[in-house]
Design a protein around this motif. Sequence first.
Motif, PDB file in Angstrom:
ATOM      1  N   LEU A   7      70.326  35.653  79.396  1.00  0.00           N
ATOM      2  CA  LEU A   7      71.028  34.377  79.377  1.00  0.00           C
ATOM      3  C   LEU A   7      72.317  34.381  80.174  1.00  0.00           C
ATOM      4  O   LEU A   7      72.944  33.333  80.318  1.00  0.00           O
ATOM      5  CB  LEU A   7      71.331  33.984  77.922  1.00  0.00           C
ATOM      6  N   LYS A   8      72.758  35.514  80.657  1.00  0.00           N
ATOM      7  CA  LYS A   8      73.983  35.585  81.451  1.00  0.00           C
ATOM      8  C   LYS A   8      73.696  36.310  82.761  1.00  0.00           C
ATOM      9  O   LYS A   8      72.676  36.991  82.905  1.00  0.00           O
ATOM     10  CB  LYS A   8      75.101  36.300  80.687  1.00  0.00           C
ATOM     11  N   SER A   9      74.603  36.142  83.716  1.00  0.00           N
ATOM     12  CA  SER A   9      74.438  36.799  85.013  1.00  0.00           C
ATOM     13  C   SER A   9      75.074  38.175  85.057  1.00  0.00           C
ATOM     14  O   SER A   9      74.853  38.927  86.008  1.00  0.00           O
ATOM     15  CB  SER A   9      75.049  35.924  86.123  1.00  0.00           C
ATOM     16  N   THR A  10      75.863  38.531  84.061  1.00  0.00           N
ATOM     17  CA  THR A  10      76.518  39.837  83.998  1.00  0.00           C
ATOM     18  C   THR A  10      76.340  40.419  82.607  1.00  0.00           C
ATOM     19  O   THR A  10      76.191  39.669  81.623  1.00  0.00           O
ATOM     20  CB  THR A  10      78.011  39.728  84.322  1.00  0.00           C
ATOM     21  N   PRO A  11      76.365  41.735  82.467  1.00  0.00           N
ATOM     22  CA  PRO A  11      76.210  42.345  81.140  1.00  0.00           C
ATOM     23  C   PRO A  11      77.452  42.159  80.288  1.00  0.00           C
ATOM     24  O   PRO A  11      78.556  41.910  80.787  1.00  0.00           O
ATOM     25  CB  PRO A  11      75.952  43.819  81.466  1.00  0.00           C
ATOM     26  N   GLN A  12      77.270  42.323  78.993  1.00  0.00           N
ATOM     27  CA  GLN A  12      78.383  42.265  78.060  1.00  0.00           C
ATOM     28  C   GLN A  12      79.227  43.531  78.141  1.00  0.00           C
ATOM     29  O   GLN A  12      80.428  43.498  77.885  1.00  0.00           O
ATOM     30  CB  GLN A  12      77.858  42.076  76.641  1.00  0.00           C
ATOM     31  N   GLY A  13      78.600  44.622  78.510  1.00  0.00           N
ATOM     32  CA  GLY A  13      79.300  45.897  78.616  1.00  0.00           C
ATOM     33  C   GLY A  13      78.304  47.038  78.580  1.00  0.00           C
ATOM     34  O   GLY A  13      77.089  46.849  78.687  1.00  0.00           O
ATOM     35  N   ARG A  14      78.827  48.247  78.444  1.00  0.00           N
ATOM     36  CA  ARG A  14      77.999  49.443  78.378  1.00  0.00           C
ATOM     37  C   ARG A  14      77.787  49.864  76.934  1.00  0.00           C
ATOM     38  O   ARG A  14      78.649  49.655  76.071  1.00  0.00           O
ATOM     39  CB  ARG A  14      78.658  50.598  79.141  1.00  0.00           C
ATOM     40  N   CYS A  15      76.627  50.445  76.681  1.00  0.00           N
ATOM     41  CA  CYS A  15      76.340  50.982  75.357  1.00  0.00           C
ATOM     42  C   CYS A  15      77.234  52.189  75.103  1.00  0.00           C
ATOM     43  O   CYS A  15      77.392  53.046  75.982  1.00  0.00           O
ATOM     44  CB  CYS A  15      74.862  51.377  75.264  1.00  0.00           C
ATOM     45  N   PRO A  16      77.871  52.289  73.922  1.00  0.00           N
ATOM     46  CA  PRO A  16      78.695  53.462  73.620  1.00  0.00           C
ATOM     47  C   PRO A  16      77.922  54.760  73.790  1.00  0.00           C
ATOM     48  O   PRO A  16      76.710  54.817  73.546  1.00  0.00           O
ATOM     49  CB  PRO A  16      79.133  53.226  72.174  1.00  0.00           C
ATOM     50  N   GLN A  17      78.624  55.803  74.177  1.00  0.00           N
ATOM     51  CA  GLN A  17      77.971  57.054  74.534  1.00  0.00           C
ATOM     52  C   GLN A  17      77.212  57.657  73.367  1.00  0.00           C
ATOM     53  O   GLN A  17      76.077  58.116  73.523  1.00  0.00           O
ATOM     54  CB  GLN A  17      79.023  58.043  75.058  1.00  0.00           C
ATOM     55  N   GLN A  18      77.814  57.661  72.170  1.00  0.00           N
ATOM     56  CA  GLN A  18      77.141  58.285  71.028  1.00  0.00           C
ATOM     57  C   GLN A  18      75.877  57.517  70.637  1.00  0.00           C
ATOM     58  O   GLN A  18      74.863  58.113  70.267  1.00  0.00           O
ATOM     59  CB  GLN A  18      78.089  58.410  69.832  1.00  0.00           C
ATOM     60  N   THR A  19      75.916  56.188  70.761  1.00  0.00           N
ATOM     61  CA  THR A  19      74.726  55.399  70.456  1.00  0.00           C
ATOM     62  C   THR A  19      73.642  55.613  71.503  1.00  0.00           C
ATOM     63  O   THR A  19      72.454  55.690  71.185  1.00  0.00           O
ATOM     64  CB  THR A  19      75.090  53.908  70.371  1.00  0.00           C
ATOM     65  N   TRP A  20      74.045  55.712  72.776  1.00  0.00           N
ATOM     66  CA  TRP A  20      73.053  55.936  73.825  1.00  0.00           C
ATOM     67  C   TRP A  20      72.386  57.302  73.675  1.00  0.00           C
ATOM     68  O   TRP A  20      71.195  57.456  73.958  1.00  0.00           O
ATOM     69  CB  TRP A  20      73.704  55.798  75.189  1.00  0.00           C
ATOM     70  N   GLN A  21      73.125  58.301  73.235  1.00  0.00           N
ATOM     71  CA  GLN A  21      72.518  59.607  72.984  1.00  0.00           C
ATOM     72  C   GLN A  21      71.495  59.520  71.859  1.00  0.00           C
ATOM     73  O   GLN A  21      70.426  60.142  71.937  1.00  0.00           O
ATOM     74  CB  GLN A  21      73.615  60.620  72.652  1.00  0.00           C
ATOM     75  N   ALA A  22      71.808  58.746  70.821  1.00  0.00           N
ATOM     76  CA  ALA A  22      70.840  58.573  69.740  1.00  0.00           C
ATOM     77  C   ALA A  22      69.602  57.827  70.219  1.00  0.00           C
ATOM     78  O   ALA A  22      68.472  58.159  69.845  1.00  0.00           O
ATOM     79  CB  ALA A  22      71.500  57.820  68.581  1.00  0.00           C
ATOM     80  N   ILE A  23      69.794  56.813  71.083  1.00  0.00           N
ATOM     81  CA  ILE A  23      68.652  56.087  71.632  1.00  0.00           C
ATOM     82  C   ILE A  23      67.787  57.006  72.473  1.00  0.00           C
ATOM     83  O   ILE A  23      66.545  56.986  72.394  1.00  0.00           O
ATOM     84  CB  ILE A  23      69.144  54.881  72.458  1.00  0.00           C
ATOM     85  N   THR A  24      68.417  57.828  73.297  1.00  0.00           N
ATOM     86  CA  THR A  24      67.667  58.768  74.141  1.00  0.00           C
ATOM     87  C   THR A  24      66.860  59.736  73.296  1.00  0.00           C
ATOM     88  O   THR A  24      65.695  60.038  73.602  1.00  0.00           O
ATOM     89  CB  THR A  24      68.628  59.522  75.061  1.00  0.00           C
ATOM     90  N   GLN A  25      67.446  60.220  72.200  1.00  0.00           N
ATOM     91  CA  GLN A  25      66.712  61.139  71.325  1.00  0.00           C
ATOM     92  C   GLN A  25      65.531  60.442  70.668  1.00  0.00           C
ATOM     93  O   GLN A  25      64.447  61.020  70.528  1.00  0.00           O
ATOM     94  CB  GLN A  25      67.664  61.695  70.270  1.00  0.00           C
ATOM     95  N   ILE A  26      65.712  59.191  70.264  1.00  0.00           N
ATOM     96  CA  ILE A  26      64.616  58.443  69.643  1.00  0.00           C
ATOM     97  C   ILE A  26      63.516  58.155  70.653  1.00  0.00           C
ATOM     98  O   ILE A  26      62.318  58.247  70.346  1.00  0.00           O
ATOM     99  CB  ILE A  26      65.154  57.139  69.030  1.00  0.00           C
ATOM    100  N   MET A  27      63.901  57.831  71.894  1.00  0.00           N
ATOM    101  CA  MET A  27      62.897  57.561  72.916  1.00  0.00           C
ATOM    102  C   MET A  27      62.107  58.819  73.272  1.00  0.00           C
ATOM    103  O   MET A  27      60.901  58.760  73.539  1.00  0.00           O
ATOM    104  CB  MET A  27      63.579  57.002  74.161  1.00  0.00           C
ATOM    105  N   ASN A  28      62.772  59.967  73.274  1.00  0.00           N
ATOM    106  CA  ASN A  28      62.084  61.220  73.599  1.00  0.00           C
ATOM    107  C   ASN A  28      61.258  61.756  72.445  1.00  0.00           C
ATOM    108  O   ASN A  28      60.266  62.460  72.672  1.00  0.00           O
ATOM    109  CB  ASN A  28      63.101  62.277  74.033  1.00  0.00           C
ATOM    110  N   HIS A  29      61.660  61.428  71.229  1.00  0.00           N
ATOM    111  CA  HIS A  29      60.935  61.893  70.037  1.00  0.00           C
ATOM    112  C   HIS A  29      60.676  60.690  69.141  1.00  0.00           C
ATOM    113  O   HIS A  29      61.383  60.488  68.135  1.00  0.00           O
ATOM    114  CB  HIS A  29      61.741  62.957  69.286  1.00  0.00           C
TER     115      HIS A  29
END
Length: 323
Positions: A269-291
């Motif tokens: 709905l927007k032309s620009t992102p709201q921001g970046r995902c926090p580092q600790q949350t992105w690490q948790a997402i990466t672990q969930i995606m890999n496992h």
Amino acid sequence: MARRSNTPGCGCGGCLGFLFGWVTLAYVLLLPITLPELLAVQEHGPRTTTPVQDIGLWTASALVVLALAWGAQGRRRPSPPTLLLHTALFSASAALAFWGATWANRSIAAYARTHPTAGAASPTELPWSFTATLETVAAAGAMMITFHAVRRWCRRDDPPQRVVIHGPRPGTDRDRPGSTDREVRRPRTGEIWLADVPLREDDSQTLQHYCVVVRNHAAYADVMQITSKDKTGRRDFIPIPNDGWDYTEYDHWLDVALPPRRVSYAGFLKSTPQGRCPQQTWQAITQIMNHPRPSHQTNKARTRRPTGDPRPPHGSRRSGQRR
């Protein structure tokens, strides 16, 4: 009315940005050199600054270089070696431009002495104001070129991509001119966007939610939904900090039980992102995606027993049940 693409104000805005932005940064950067020269010109002789003034001037100059080196990295946080390398590049480019402008001033003054104009006195050197202005503008141009070069180099592995969306913008009239086709930047992984995300209960319906982009495809992106509803104590949600993307006091959680949901680029709905995902949350997402979790755990997380209908104890019966 459709937006004009050849707006003449863009060039004026760029010139004003150069004059009031880069020239100001270059002026602060060169203060440790230009200020003693100005004092010497005013006193008609050599004059040095005090140690306290030197510390303040060099500190301001160093902060300008560090800010440019940090900003050239973009949204990514630079490592200390990378930040040191960028600082050295900006310092070297500004120094080369400064000495180049100084050499040009001396060459112009030498030419004026050897080729005097009839009826005019031959100047021994150019005015300090002209010299300082030329040095500042040259340093500003060098820093601007270096900034964009470093920024492009940092984005070489993740080039900006734009996608042409066919169809009306969400919330606009289909018959409105200019609302059928639009060009947006393709969301990148790790960014938080506002989009029409398929519902948890029924993926045929959508609702506006913030989401984290976890994968990119040709025509759509895979996202994980963010919600502000309290999910404390639930294993199928993880808390996501507000750092860098949300400045409210509300807590947010990320839905990790379901597989990533598919959102077409027209649903952003927007032309620009709201921001970046926090580092600790992105690490948790990466672990969930890999496992990924087993399917029975995912189904168990999705299935919720209605409130007020607890499981009967062993050996008991529900109302109306035959013995």
